[in-house]
Write a protein that holds these residues in place. Sequence first.
Motif, PDB file in Angstrom:
ATOM      1  N   MET A   1       0.840  -1.187   0.000  1.00 63.00           N
ATOM      2  CA  MET A   1       0.000   0.000   0.000  1.00 63.00           C
ATOM      3  C   MET A   1       0.884   1.249   0.000  1.00 63.00           C
ATOM      4  O   MET A   1       1.799   1.364   0.799  1.00 63.00           O
ATOM      5  N   GLY A   5      -2.509   5.546  -0.600  1.00 67.38           N
ATOM      6  CA  GLY A   5      -3.606   4.609  -0.415  1.00 67.38           C
ATOM      7  C   GLY A   5      -3.380   3.342  -1.194  1.00 67.38           C
ATOM      8  O   GLY A   5      -2.353   3.176  -1.856  1.00 67.38           O
ATOM      9  N   PRO A   6      -4.327   2.407  -1.142  1.00 67.22           N
ATOM     10  CA  PRO A   6      -4.158   1.124  -1.840  1.00 67.22           C
ATOM     11  C   PRO A   6      -4.211   1.282  -3.349  1.00 67.22           C
ATOM     12  O   PRO A   6      -4.750   2.265  -3.867  1.00 67.22           O
ATOM     13  N   THR A   8      -5.672   1.090  -6.688  1.00 67.05           N
ATOM     14  CA  THR A   8      -7.110   1.221  -6.950  1.00 67.05           C
ATOM     15  C   THR A   8      -7.414   1.112  -8.436  1.00 67.05           C
ATOM     16  O   THR A   8      -6.798   1.799  -9.260  1.00 67.05           O
ATOM     17  N   THR A  10     -10.601   1.517 -11.096  1.00 71.95           N
ATOM     18  CA  THR A  10     -11.963   2.018 -11.257  1.00 71.95           C
ATOM     19  C   THR A  10     -12.514   1.473 -12.561  1.00 71.95           C
ATOM     20  O   THR A  10     -11.903   1.650 -13.620  1.00 71.95           O
ATOM     21  N   LEU A  32      -8.159  -7.786  -1.289  1.00 63.19           N
ATOM     22  CA  LEU A  32      -9.291  -6.863  -1.141  1.00 63.19           C
ATOM     23  C   LEU A  32      -9.704  -6.740   0.318  1.00 63.19           C
ATOM     24  O   LEU A  32      -9.938  -5.643   0.828  1.00 63.19           O
ATOM     25  N   GLU A  35      -7.470  -4.676   2.286  1.00 61.58           N
ATOM     26  CA  GLU A  35      -7.419  -3.303   1.778  1.00 61.58           C
ATOM     27  C   GLU A  35      -6.075  -2.958   1.150  1.00 61.58           C
ATOM     28  O   GLU A  35      -5.650  -1.812   1.141  1.00 61.58           O
ATOM     29  N   ARG A  36      -5.410  -3.986   0.602  1.00 60.13           N
ATOM     30  CA  ARG A  36      -4.226  -3.734  -0.210  1.00 60.13           C
ATOM     31  C   ARG A  36      -4.656  -3.266  -1.603  1.00 60.13           C
ATOM     32  O   ARG A  36      -3.872  -2.646  -2.322  1.00 60.13           O
ATOM     33  N   VAL A  37      -5.873  -3.620  -1.951  1.00 60.35           N
ATOM     34  CA  VAL A  37      -6.430  -3.347  -3.274  1.00 60.35           C
ATOM     35  C   VAL A  37      -7.838  -2.798  -3.107  1.00 60.35           C
ATOM     36  O   VAL A  37      -8.569  -3.216  -2.206  1.00 60.35           O
ATOM     37  N   ARG A  38      -8.209  -1.895  -3.997  1.00 62.38           N
ATOM     38  CA  ARG A  38      -9.584  -1.407  -4.015  1.00 62.38           C
ATOM     39  C   ARG A  38     -10.100  -1.469  -5.453  1.00 62.38           C
ATOM     40  O   ARG A  38      -9.403  -1.051  -6.384  1.00 62.38           O
ATOM     41  N   ILE A  39     -11.286  -2.031  -5.625  1.00 62.93           N
ATOM     42  CA  ILE A  39     -11.932  -2.055  -6.938  1.00 62.93           C
ATOM     43  C   ILE A  39     -13.217  -1.244  -6.835  1.00 62.93           C
ATOM     44  O   ILE A  39     -14.142  -1.620  -6.118  1.00 62.93           O
ATOM     45  N   GLU A  40     -13.251  -0.113  -7.536  1.00 60.90           N
ATOM     46  CA  GLU A  40     -14.424   0.756  -7.556  1.00 60.90           C
ATOM     47  C   GLU A  40     -15.173   0.539  -8.865  1.00 60.90           C
ATOM     48  O   GLU A  40     -14.569   0.333  -9.907  1.00 60.90           O
TER      49      GLU A  40
END
Length: 251
Positions: A1, A5-6, A8, A10, A32, A35-40
């Motif tokens: 991270m 932030g992680p 990300t 989108t 996920l 919270e190492r990764v974020r998928i929006e």
Amino acid sequence: MSAAGPWTATVLTLFPEMFPGSLGHSLAGKALAAERVRIETIQIRDFATDRHASVDDSPFGGGAGLVMRPDVIDSALRSVVMSDRAKRSGVTEGSDRPILYLSPRGTPLTQARVIALAEGPGPILLCGRYEGVDQRVLDAWAMEEVSLGDYVLSGGEPAALVLLDACIRLLPGVMGNEDTTAEESFSHGLLEYPHYTRPADWAGREVPPVLLSGNHAEIARWRQAQAEAITRARRPDLMRAFEARSVPARK
């Protein structure tokens, strides 16, 4: 991270419910959850302006199918960029993230491109549907068109899942053993050599003796030879590129 932030991603899509999909399981799922990764996901239809929430229309010049409208796509992308700006205090222009459109006519996705994406902040992915997206919005945003191969899917979402899986597994801490990716297919321009485990004799098929020898130099030579043979047989294009890189430069 990172400090920002992680990592990300989108995803602009008409089917946000398709995410995280398979990425909610195994290594990606753990990343996920940690919270190492974020998928929006961004629902493209939310940016339609008529009472029917239309996102597509008939193609100029005629032809079968429908084309996704440039104004709707543009509004959706602007919402992502404005959000990116808000997260980067003092930044008033653009986004530092690459914008990719998943398309069968795109440049084939390679491990080198995956590595570059994994080393960045995370991509913005546009998933098309129908006959595709109006060319003008692709040009206006200078989007990178990426293809998984010479075949057509019903939409960009499955391709986006594959691309994200390839990236996420390379992120620090996701695989656990960082050496795992060092000898995979494409890591050195070749396809990977065969693997074997117990039992040493299965259904009359024995493990190659060299792998039981304990001679690490011989094992390394065997694996290299196997990788080259498999690559030559299955991907002569990769083998030609590998051999070209291996030829010493002439003085």
